[in-house]
Design a protein around this motif. Sequence first.
Motif, PDB file in Angstrom:
ATOM      1  N   PRO A  98       0.827  -1.212   0.000  1.00  8.22           N
ATOM      2  CA  PRO A  98       0.000   0.000   0.000  1.00  8.22           C
ATOM      3  C   PRO A  98       0.857   1.256   0.000  1.00  8.22           C
ATOM      4  N   GLU A  99       0.271   2.367  -0.420  1.00  9.41           N
ATOM      5  CA  GLU A  99       0.972   3.644  -0.336  1.00  9.41           C
ATOM      6  C   GLU A  99       1.088   4.105   1.116  1.00  9.41           C
ATOM      7  N   THR A 100       0.054   3.833   1.905  1.00  8.58           N
ATOM      8  CA  THR A 100       0.060   4.221   3.318  1.00  8.58           C
ATOM      9  C   THR A 100      -0.179   2.970   4.157  1.00  8.58           C
ATOM     10  N   PRO A 101       0.890   2.288   4.594  1.00  6.15           N
ATOM     11  CA  PRO A 101       0.732   1.003   5.294  1.00  6.15           C
ATOM     12  C   PRO A 101       0.080   1.153   6.669  1.00  6.15           C
ATOM     13  N   ASN A 102      -0.726   0.162   7.013  1.00  6.53           N
ATOM     14  CA  ASN A 102      -1.297   0.106   8.362  1.00  6.53           C
ATOM     15  C   ASN A 102      -0.590  -0.938   9.221  1.00  6.53           C
ATOM     16  N   GLY A 103       0.460  -1.565   8.668  1.00  3.40           N
ATOM     17  CA  GLY A 103       1.234  -2.534   9.414  1.00  3.40           C
ATOM     18  C   GLY A 103       0.694  -3.948   9.379  1.00  3.40           C
ATOM     19  N   ARG A 104      -0.393  -4.174   8.624  1.00  3.58           N
ATOM     20  CA  ARG A 104      -1.015  -5.495   8.579  1.00  3.58           C
ATOM     21  C   ARG A 104      -0.905  -6.078   7.175  1.00  3.58           C
ATOM     22  N   THR A 105      -0.953  -7.412   7.100  1.00  2.00           N
ATOM     23  CA  THR A 105      -0.855  -8.110   5.818  1.00  2.00           C
ATOM     24  C   THR A 105      -2.033  -9.052   5.655  1.00  2.00           C
ATOM     25  N   ALA A 106      -2.623  -9.069   4.467  1.00  2.00           N
ATOM     26  CA  ALA A 106      -3.682 -10.009   4.120  1.00  2.00           C
ATOM     27  C   ALA A 106      -3.144 -10.975   3.073  1.00  2.00           C
ATOM     28  N   VAL A 107      -3.353 -12.254   3.294  1.00  2.00           N
ATOM     29  CA  VAL A 107      -2.957 -13.296   2.355  1.00  2.00           C
ATOM     30  C   VAL A 107      -4.224 -13.857   1.732  1.00  2.00           C
ATOM     31  N   LEU A 108      -4.323 -13.800   0.412  1.00  2.00           N
ATOM     32  CA  LEU A 108      -5.526 -14.205  -0.298  1.00  2.00           C
ATOM     33  C   LEU A 108      -5.293 -15.546  -0.994  1.00  2.00           C
ATOM     34  N   LEU A 109      -6.105 -16.535  -0.662  1.00  4.31           N
ATOM     35  CA  LEU A 109      -5.967 -17.892  -1.186  1.00  4.31           C
ATOM     36  C   LEU A 109      -7.115 -18.179  -2.149  1.00  4.31           C
ATOM     37  N   HIS A 110      -6.783 -18.428  -3.393  1.00  2.00           N
ATOM     38  CA  HIS A 110      -7.773 -18.583  -4.461  1.00  2.00           C
ATOM     39  C   HIS A 110      -8.469 -19.945  -4.422  1.00  2.00           C
ATOM     40  N   GLY A 111      -9.566 -20.046  -5.174  1.00  2.00           N
ATOM     41  CA  GLY A 111     -10.315 -21.282  -5.280  1.00  2.00           C
ATOM     42  C   GLY A 111      -9.873 -22.143  -6.457  1.00  2.00           C
ATOM     43  N   LYS A 112     -10.591 -23.238  -6.663  1.00  2.00           N
ATOM     44  CA  LYS A 112     -10.214 -24.243  -7.663  1.00  2.00           C
ATOM     45  C   LYS A 112     -10.199 -23.679  -9.081  1.00  2.00           C
ATOM     46  N   ASN A 113     -11.186 -22.891  -9.437  1.00  2.00           N
ATOM     47  CA  ASN A 113     -11.269 -22.329 -10.785  1.00  2.00           C
ATOM     48  C   ASN A 113     -10.883 -20.858 -10.817  1.00  2.00           C
ATOM     49  N   PHE A 114      -9.997 -20.482  -9.915  1.00  2.00           N
ATOM     50  CA  PHE A 114      -9.579 -19.093  -9.780  1.00  2.00           C
ATOM     51  C   PHE A 114      -8.059 -19.038  -9.713  1.00  2.00           C
ATOM     52  N   CYS A 115      -7.517 -17.826  -9.801  1.00  2.00           N
ATOM     53  CA  CYS A 115      -6.075 -17.604  -9.714  1.00  2.00           C
ATOM     54  C   CYS A 115      -5.834 -16.373  -8.847  1.00  2.00           C
ATOM     55  N   ALA A 116      -4.572 -16.086  -8.570  1.00  6.83           N
ATOM     56  CA  ALA A 116      -4.246 -14.879  -7.808  1.00  6.83           C
ATOM     57  C   ALA A 116      -4.817 -13.637  -8.489  1.00  6.83           C
ATOM     58  N   ALA A 117      -4.810 -13.626  -9.821  1.00  3.66           N
ATOM     59  CA  ALA A 117      -5.274 -12.461 -10.570  1.00  3.66           C
ATOM     60  C   ALA A 117      -6.749 -12.164 -10.337  1.00  3.66           C
ATOM     61  N   THR A 118      -7.550 -13.184 -10.026  1.00  4.52           N
ATOM     62  CA  THR A 118      -8.982 -12.956  -9.870  1.00  4.52           C
ATOM     63  C   THR A 118      -9.314 -12.209  -8.582  1.00  4.52           C
ATOM     64  N   TRP A 119      -8.317 -12.004  -7.719  1.00  6.28           N
ATOM     65  CA  TRP A 119      -8.485 -11.188  -6.522  1.00  6.28           C
ATOM     66  C   TRP A 119      -8.221  -9.702  -6.803  1.00  6.28           C
ATOM     67  N   GLU A 120      -8.115  -9.309  -8.062  1.00  5.87           N
ATOM     68  CA  GLU A 120      -7.700  -7.940  -8.385  1.00  5.87           C
ATOM     69  C   GLU A 120      -8.496  -6.881  -7.628  1.00  5.87           C
ATOM     70  N   GLY A 121      -9.815  -6.987  -7.633  1.00  2.00           N
ATOM     71  CA  GLY A 121     -10.640  -5.979  -6.968  1.00  2.00           C
ATOM     72  C   GLY A 121     -10.380  -5.906  -5.479  1.00  2.00           C
ATOM     73  N   GLN A 122     -10.164  -7.069  -4.847  1.00  7.92           N
ATOM     74  CA  GLN A 122      -9.908  -7.100  -3.415  1.00  7.92           C
ATOM     75  C   GLN A 122      -8.498  -6.567  -3.108  1.00  7.92           C
ATOM     76  N   ILE A 123      -7.542  -6.866  -3.967  1.00  9.07           N
ATOM     77  CA  ILE A 123      -6.184  -6.360  -3.764  1.00  9.07           C
ATOM     78  C   ILE A 123      -6.186  -4.837  -3.786  1.00  9.07           C
ATOM     79  N   ARG A 124      -6.891  -4.253  -4.741  1.00 14.03           N
ATOM     80  CA  ARG A 124      -6.932  -2.791  -4.837  1.00 14.03           C
ATOM     81  C   ARG A 124      -7.647  -2.194  -3.612  1.00 14.03           C
ATOM     82  N   ALA A 125      -8.719  -2.820  -3.171  1.00 12.86           N
ATOM     83  CA  ALA A 125      -9.446  -2.300  -2.010  1.00 12.86           C
ATOM     84  C   ALA A 125      -8.614  -2.427  -0.741  1.00 12.86           C
ATOM     85  N   LEU A 126      -7.972  -3.569  -0.557  1.00 10.09           N
ATOM     86  CA  LEU A 126      -7.197  -3.803   0.665  1.00 10.09           C
ATOM     87  C   LEU A 126      -5.957  -2.920   0.721  1.00 10.09           C
ATOM     88  N   THR A 127      -5.246  -2.795  -0.386  1.00  8.24           N
ATOM     89  CA  THR A 127      -4.073  -1.916  -0.373  1.00  8.24           C
ATOM     90  C   THR A 127      -4.503  -0.468  -0.171  1.00  8.24           C
TER      91      THR A 127
END
Length: 332
Positions: free
Chosen positions: A60-89
Motif C-alpha cells: 500500500p501507499e500508506t501502510p497500516n502494518g497489517r498483511t492479508a494473504v488471499l488464497l484462491h479457489g479451484k477455478n480461480f487464480c491470484a489475478a482474480t483477486w484484483e478488486g480485493q487487492i486494490r481495495a485492501l491496499t
Amino acid sequence: MSRPALALTLLLAATMPGWADPAPAYGPELEGYAYPFPVERFTFTSQRQPLQMAYLDVRPETPNGRTAVLLHGKNFCAATWEGQIRALTGAGYRVIAPDQIGFCKSSKPAAYQFTFRQLAENTHALLEKLGVTRPVIVGHSTGGMLAAHYALLYPKEVEQLVMVNPIGLEDWSAKGLPPVSLDQWYQRDLKTSADSIRAYETATYYAGHWEARYEPWVEMLAGLYRGPGKEAVAWDSALLYDMIVTQPVVYRFPQIAVPTLLIIGQKDNTAIGKDMVPADRRATLGNYPELGKAAAKAIPGARLVEFPNSGHAPQMSEPEAFNAALIEGIGR
C-alpha cells in the motif's frame, strides 16, 4: 496466396459480421496471460522435486502494518483477486496472493501428493521467506478449505481467518458421492471448455445471472485447456479434485482457535461431483444457507455475514459490498 492478398483477406474478414479474434491458448503455467500486478516467483523443493510458486506481493501507499494473504479457489487464480487487492491496499494492507502448486502460473508436477497440509506448508514457507508474521488469511472456495487448514496448523501465526463460500462444509462422500478414480477425474477435466466453464459458473458462481465482466476469467481458464500443456493441467486438476473430495475440513471446525469471519453467498449450490450423486440425494447437497450457519455455529466465536443475492463468488458478483464487508470484518 501472396502476403498482400492474405493481409487483405484478413482485413476484410475482420470487418464482416461475426468476426472474432482466435480464442487464446496459454502455456501450462499460464504463459501468455498477463496479471494485473507484477508476478514474483518462489522457488523451493517439495517432495523431492524443484517447484516454483507464482505470487503477487502488492504494497500500500500508506501502510497500516497489517498483511492479508488471499488464497484462491479451484477455478480461480491470484489475478482474480484484483478488486480485493486494490481495495485492501487502499485501506493500508500489504496483500500477498499466491498461485498454489498445480494452479495457474505455478508448477504443474506430474507426480505430487496434493494435501491441504502440503499446500498450507508451501504457503507458510513463502510467507517465512517474505518475512510475514501473523497475517489475516482470506480463502475462497477451495482456498477456504486451505485457509482453515492453515489456521489449524499455525494458530499462533494467524491474526484472523476469513472464509468466503468455502467448500468442505459438508462431506460429499458421506452424502452419496461414489468413489471417483483419478482417471475418471482426468477424463472429465479434459473435456473442459469455455462453454462448460461459463455454464457452470453461471449456475453456481453468479446465481444464474451472467455479465460480460466475468468473461476474462473464463478465457483465463479455458486458455489453459487450449494450450500445449492441456494434459498436465488436467492431470493436476484431477489430483486436486481427489484432494478436495477426500479431505473435508468440516469435522475439524470446532478445533479452529483464531478469530473467524464467514462470508457466504446464499444462492451458492456448489457440490463437486453432484451429477454423480443419486438423484434422491442430489438436491440435499450444496445448501449454503444451512451450511454457512452450521459452520458459524461449529467454529468457536465465528461471525457470519450473508450475501442474500450472491452465489459462490460474492467477491466478484458484488465486489463493492463484499470489499466493504471484508475490510470492516478484519478491522474489528
